[in-house]
Design an enzyme around this catalytic site. Structure first.
Site, PDB file in Angstrom:
ATOM      1  N   GLU A 408       0.790  -1.184  -0.007  1.00 50.86           N
ATOM      2  CA  GLU A 408       0.161  -0.005  -0.082  1.00 50.86           C
ATOM      3  C   GLU A 408       0.805   1.292  -0.044  1.00 50.86           C
ATOM      4  OE1 GLU A 408      -4.145  -1.487   1.834  1.00 50.86           O
ATOM      5  OE2 GLU A 408      -2.660  -1.096   3.340  1.00 50.86           O
ATOM      6  N   GLU A 474      -4.685 -10.125   0.051  1.00 57.12           N
ATOM      7  CA  GLU A 474      -5.804  -9.930   1.050  1.00 57.12           C
ATOM      8  C   GLU A 474      -6.896 -10.106   0.469  1.00 57.12           C
ATOM      9  OE1 GLU A 474      -5.133  -6.354   2.908  1.00 57.12           O
ATOM     10  OE2 GLU A 474      -2.880  -6.344   3.144  1.00 57.12           O
TER      11      GLU A 474
END
Length: 925
Positions: A408, A474
Site C-alpha cells: 500500500e 488480502e
C-alpha cells in the site's frame, strides 16, 4: 538536520548478508539492560559515551518500552500520528537509551567482532566504550556494526544504544499495526574468524521432468559443501546435477542437511530442492500449480507485542499446518528469521515482504499531501537498500517462493528500482506488489478484497494483465463476526487455473492484554488515550489474541480442506485437492447418527487417491441399510484423519470431513389439533411456562461488517434499532388464540404486522407466526424472529448445526448433530462485542426443562445472558455481566455476516430481504 531525519538508511553499517547458522563465536545480549526514557531528543542527555547508569531503570531486551511501563501503545491503520512533512519528525520524540556492559570472550582474539541487531524500532545509534559507532534504520531488518577496534577480548565493553520512537524511517513504516518502540528482537555480539564464510547463497533447483536436482552454493569464502545423505561433496561455485533427489514443497518439505566448510569455519545448511516458475500464466512449484490457502501474518503477542519467542513462532506454524493453511504473506515486513526456518521445516509457502508501507500518503500525490515516498527520489536509496537487505537476509529459505516489494504505497519509480534490485540479486523467484494495478513490472498480478465475481472475470480473460498468475494478497477480512462467503472464492479458485488463491486478512487479533477499570481486557485503538486511532480495526484475525481459533478460523479450515467429501447417489465421492500428496497417509472413518445419537460407524475402505483425482466409494452394507429405514433424521459423517503422527499433528488429527443425509426429509408436519391457548396473553407479551416478554425481533448488535461500511447506520435511519410493539387485537379465532401485533419504529411509516396463533397441545403450546411488512419498509432486515426471556438457564442442548456459531454464509464448518453447552460457552468473545453465537438451522433445543422444536421450517438459535442492547453497548467482553435472566432469540432468518468491513458488500443472496415470512414452533415442558 540530525541522523534522525536523514534520508540515508544508516552510517557505518556493514553490507547485508544471509542469516546463517554458523560456528562463529556468539554472545547473546538478551536480558536486562539499563534503560532511560527521555520525552524528546533534546531532553536526552549527551552522555552516552560514558553514561552513569546507577540511577537508571532496568528493561528487558527483546521488548517494547511501551509494554514495559514507559509511554503507551498507539494504533493507526492509515493515518500517521504525526504531521506529514518529511524529513521532519515531531520534537516530542520519545528517546530510549539502553546500556549493557559485557565481557568480550578472551578466545575471540584475532576475530572480527561484530555487533548485530535483528530488529530495532525505529532508528537507533550505537556507542561502544565511549566511541560513536554508527546508526541504522529499517526497524524489522538486521543491522551489523564492526566494533573490532573498540573492544578487547577478555575485557569489558560498554554498549550504549539510543533508540528514537520517530524518525524519517517512520514515514515508510506505516504498517497497519500498533506503534511500538525499542529493541524488540535479539542482539548478539559475534566473532567472525578470518577465512570464515559470512555470506552464502544456496541455489537448489529440481526438474519435474527428469526428477533430478541441481545445486550451486556461492560463498564469499571458498570451501566445500558436504551433503551426507546424498553422498555429495562439491566445491563452492560449482554447479552440479544431483540425481534422485526428492523435491521440497509445502506438503512434503523435504530438507537435506549440509555443511559448508572453509579454512576458517563452518556453516550448517538445510537445502530444499525446488523450482519456482510461471508457466503459461500459472504459478508453479516443481511443475505443479499452487493454490494458495494462505494467511497474512503480523508478528504479535498480546503481552509482548512484536517481541516473539521461538515458542510463539512454532505455535503459529503448528496452528497453520493443523488448519490446512499452506502459505503465509509476511505482512508487511520480513519476519524473524527463525519463523522462516520453521516454514522451511514444516512446509509453508512464503511471500516475503519488504519493510515498507506508506499508506498514510494515499496512493497518488493529491494536494495537500506530498508525493508518496515511492515516487520521491530522496527516499530512493533507502527503499532499494531495504529491499536488498530483505533478499540478502532471507535468500536461502526454500519456503520463500515470492518476494514482495511492500504494501500500500501507491506507485512510483522507486518501486521499479526495488524490483530491478531483486531481479539482480535473485532472478529465480517472482516479485509481487499489489498496487501495481496494471501489472507494469511485477511477475504476479495481485489485488485486495476483489469480489468473487471480479476474480472470475480476471480468471476467464487471460488477455488481462499480461496473463500473469492472479492472487488475492488480502481477502476475507476476518474482523469480528466473519468472514462470510469464503466458499464462493474457493469455487472461483478451482474453476479458473489462473486464479491461484489468496491470503486471509489476517492471522491474529492484535488485542493487547491490559486492565481497564480493574478488569482484564484486550485493548484496541483508543484504549490507551490515543487522539488519532482506528479503533478495533486492529482486531481482524482468524485467531483471538490468545491464539484461540475464532469461528472464522473453523470456517476457513473447512473451506480449504484438502479433500472434498460429498454424496454421490448411494455412494460417497472423495476428491483429492492436494498439490503433490496422495491419500496414503490418511485413514477414513464413518459415524452414523440418528437425531444426533450415534447408532453405527467404523472404517471406510478408500483406494489411494492421486492429487487432483476423484473416486466414488460404495458405503458398507450396514450403513447403506439405514438409508430410508424410517429412522429420525439420519446423518453419516465421513472423516479423513492422519493415519500416523506427523511433525505437526498427532495420529487421528482430522484433515477433512463431509456429511451425507441418509433418511428422506419428511414433509412438513401438520399443526397438532388442540384448544385455544386462552388467557396466556398480556399487554406486554405472553407468559407461557416461564417465557416472558415474547415479541418480534428485527435488530442485532452490529457486527464490524455492519458498522464500518455504514450498513448499520442505514438500518438505524430506518428505525430498526428502536422498534415499538403494539397489540392490535387478540381473541379466539378458528381454534386458536390469535394475537395480532404491529412492530414499527417511531416517526416512520412502515411496520411489520404479525399474527401469533397459539394452540394448547399436550404438555405445551404450538405457535404459528406469520409476519407481513406494511408501508415503506426497509429492503433488508438484520434479522427476523422472536425473542423472549427465561429465568436463568444454565445449559442448552440442541439438534442442528454446530458445534460453533454459524450464519447463512458461514455454515461450511457447521455439522448437523446434537450438542450441549452452557450459555457462557455459546458466546463468542469477539474483542469488540457484537452479534454472535447464532446456530443456523436448528431442529430443536432444550433450555433446561423447556423444549422448543421446529414444526416445519428450521430456526436459528441464539441464547445469551444479556440483552442485545447490552451487547451493543459493550466495548469489551468484560463489560458483559450475566444476570438472573436468559435471553433467547429464535430467528426465521438473519442477514449474513460477509466481509464488508474491508471487502465487497454482502451479496444479495445472503441478505434478509423484507417479505412475508412464517415460523411454526412447538413449546413443551
Amino acid at each position: 538536520m540530525t541522523y534522525v531525519e536523514d534520508f540515508a538508511s544508516g552510517e557505518n553499517v556493514l553490507a547485508p548478508r544471509a542469516w546463517l547458522d554458523d560456528d562463529s563465536g556468539r554472545l547473546a545480549l538478551n536480558g536486562d539492560w539499563s534503560f532511560r526514557l527521555s520525552p524528546t531528543v533534546a531532553d536526552a542527555p549527551d552522555d552516552l559515551k560514558d553514561p552513569d547508569t546507577s540511577g537508571w531503570d532496568t528493561i528487558a531486551v527483546p521488548g517494547h518500552w511501551q509494554l514495559s511501563g514507559y509511554g503507551a501503545p498507539a494504533y493507526t491503520n492509515i493515518d500517521y500520528p504525526f504531521p506529514l512533512e518529511p524529513p521532519y519528525v515531531p520534537t516530542d520524540n520519545p528517546t530510549g537509551d539502553y546500556v549493557r556492559v559485557v565481557t568480550v570472550p578472551a578466545d575471540w582474539d584475532g576475530a572480527r567482532i561484530v555487533l548485530r541487531f535483528e530488529g530495532v524500532d525505529s532508528r537507533f545509534a550505537v556507542f561502544v566504550n565511549g566511541s560513536e559507532v554508527g546508526w541504522s534504520s529499517g526497524s524489522r531488518l538486521p543491522s551489523e556494526f564492526d566494533i573490532t577496534s573498540l573492544v578487547a577480548p577478555g575485557k569489558e565493553a560498554r554498549i550504549a544504544v539510543r533508540v528514537h520512537q520517530w524518525s524519517l524511517g517512520s514515514y515508510v513504516e506505516d504498517q497497519d499495526m500498533w506503534w511500538l518502540s525499542g529493541i524488540f528482537r535479539e542482539v548478539n555480539l559475534l566473532a567472525l574468524r578470518p577465512d570464515a564464510p559470512t555470506d552464502v547463497f544456496v541455489k537448489a533447483a529440481w526438474d519435474h521432468i527428469d526428477g533430478n536436482g541441481t545445486l550451486l552454493v556461492e560463498s564469499d569464502v571458498p570451501g566445500t559443501v558436504s551433503v551426507p545423505e546424498l553422498g555429495l561433496s562439491v566445491t563452492t561455485g560449482e554447479h552440479v546435477r544431483v540425481e534422485g533427489v526428492e523435491p521440497w514443497s509445502a506438503e512434503v518439505p523435504r530438507l537435506y542437511d549440509a555443511v559448508l566448510r572453509t579454512a576458517g569455519g563452518e556453516v550448517r545448511l538445510r537445502i530444499g530442492f525446488r523450482t519456482v516458475a510461471v508457466v503459461d500464466g500459472i504459478f508453479t512449484v516443481n511443475g505443479n500449480r499452487v493454490l494458495f490457502n494462505g494467511v497474512n501474518r503480523h508478528e504479535f503477542h498480546p503481552d509482548r507485542g512484536r517481541a516473539l519467542t521461538e515458542q510463539d513462532m512454532l505455535d503459529d506454524v503448528l496452528i497453520m499446518k493443523r488448519a490446512g493453511i499452506n502459505a503465509v504473506r509476511t505482512s508487511h515486513y520480513p519476519p524473524h528469521p527463525h519463523f522462516l526456518a520453521l516454514c522451511d521445516e514444516y512446509g509453508l509457502y512464503v511471500i516475503d515482504e519488504c519493510d515498507l508501507e506508506t499508506h498514510g500518503f494515499g496512493y497518488e500525490p493529491q494536494p495537500p499531501k506530498l508525493p508518496n515516498p515511492v515516487m520521491d527520489p530522496r527516499f530512493r536509496d533507502d527503499l532499494v537498500d531495504r529491499m536488498r537487505r530483505t533478499v540478502h537476509r532471507d535468500k536461502n529459505h526454500p519456503s520463500i517462493v515470492i518476494w514482495s516489494l511492500g504494501n500500500e504505497c501507491g506507485m512510483g519509480s522507486n518501486l521499479k528500482d526495488m524490483y530491478d534490485a531483486v531481479k539482480e540479486l535473485d532472478p529465480s523467484r517472482p516479485v509481487h506488489y499489489e498496487r501495481d494495478t496494471e501489472a507494469e513490472f511485477v511477475d504476479i498480478y495481485s489485488r485486495m478484497y476483489t469480489s468473487p465475481e471480479g476474480c472470475a472475470e480476471i480468471g476467464a480473460d487471460t488477455s488481462l494483465y499480461r496473463n500473469l498468475p492472479f492472487i488475492l494478497c488480502e481477502y476475507g477480512h476476518a474482523m469480528g463476526n466473519g468472514p462470510g462467503g469464503l466458499v464462493d472464492y474457493r469455487e472461483v479458485f478451482e474453476k479458473y487455473p489462473r486464479c491461484q488463491g489468496g491470503f486471509i486478512w489476517e492471522f491474529i487479533d492484535h488485542g493487547l492484554r491490559t486492565t481497564i477499570d480493574g478488569r482484564e481486557v484486550y485493548a484496541y485503538g483508543g484504549d490507551f488515550g490515543e487522539t488519532i486511532h482506528d479503533g478495533n480495526f486492529v482486531c481482524d484475525g482468524l485467531l483471538f489474541p490468545d491464539r484461540t481459533p475464532s469461528p472464522g478460523m473453523h470456517e476457513y479450515i473447512k473451506v480449504i480442506e484438502p479433500l472434498r467429501i460429498v454424496a454421490d447417489g448411494n455412494r460417497v465421492s472423495i476428491t483429492n485437492r492436494y498439490e503433490v500428496l496422495d491419500t496414503s497417509h490418511l485413514r477414513f472413518t464413518l459415524s452414523l447418527e440418528a437425531e444426533g445419537e450415534v447408532i453405527g460407524g467404523g472404517g471406510l475402505q478408500v483406494p489411494v487417491i492421486a492429487p487432483g483425482e476423484t473416486v466414488s466409494v460404495e458405503l458398507p452394507p450396514e450403513i447403506e441399510k439405514e438409508r430410508g429405514a424410517g429412522r429420525p433424521e439420519t446423518w453419516l459423517t465421513v472423516t479423513a484423519e492422519l493415519a500416523d503422527a506427523t511433525s505437526w499433528a498427532d495420529a487421528g488429527h482430522r484433515v477433512a470431513w463431509g456429511q451425507i443425509r441418509l433418511d428422506e426429509p419428511a414433509l412438513a408436519a401438520a399443526v397438532p389439533a388442540g384448544s385455544p391457548a386462552e388467557g396466556t396473553v398480556g399487554v406486554q407479551g405472553i407468559d407461557i411456562a416461564g417465557l416472558r416478554n415474547i415479541r418480534l425481533d428485527v435488530w442485532r448488535a452490529p457486527i464490524d461488517n455492519d458498522a464500518i461500511p455504514g450498513v448499520a447506520a442505514a438500518w438505524r435511519e430506518q428505525g430498526l434499532h428502536r422498534v415499538q410493539h403494539r397489540i392490535v387485537s387478540q381473541g379466539e379465532r378458528e381454534g386458536a388464540w390469535e394475537v395480532v401485533t404491529r412492530t414499527a419504529p417511531p416517526a416512520l411509516q412502515w411496520g411489520l404486522r404479525s399474527t401469533w396463533r397459539w394452540t394448547a397441545v399436550e404438555n405445551g403450546l404450538v405457535l404459528e407466526l406469520s409476519v407481513v411488512p406494511e408501508g415503506l419498509f426497509p429492503e433488508v432486515l438484520p434479522r427476523l424472529g422472536i425473542t423472549f426471556e427465561l429465568p436463568k438457564v444454565e445449559r442448552v442442548e440442541w439438534f442442528g448445526t454446530g458445534p460453533n456459531e454459524a450464519y447463512v454464509d458461514t455454515r461450511e464448518a457447521a455439522a448437523v448433530g446434537k450438542y450441549s453447552a452452557t450459555v457462557a460457552e455459546l458466546q463468542t468473545p469477539y474483542v469488540r462485542p457484537q452479534e454472535n453465537g447464532h446456530r443456523v438451522d436448528t431442529r430443536w433445543t432444550r433450555l433446561d426443562g423447556l423444549r422448543i422444536e421446529a414444526v416445519d421450517e428450521l430456526f436459528g438459535l441464539t441464547v445469551r445472558d444479556w440483552t442485545t442492547q447490552a451487547l451493543e453497548a459493550a466495548e469489551h467482553t468484560a463489560d458483559l455481566v450475566p444476570g438472573d435472566t436468559t435471553y433467547v432469540t429464535l430467528d426465521i432468518a438473519q442477514t449474513g455476516v460477509g466481509t464488508a468491513a474491508c471487502g465487497p458488500s454482502l451479496p444479495d443472496r445472503d441478505k434478509l430481504k423484507t417479505a412475508p415470512a412464517a415460523l411454526t414452533l412447538r413449546f413443551t415442558r
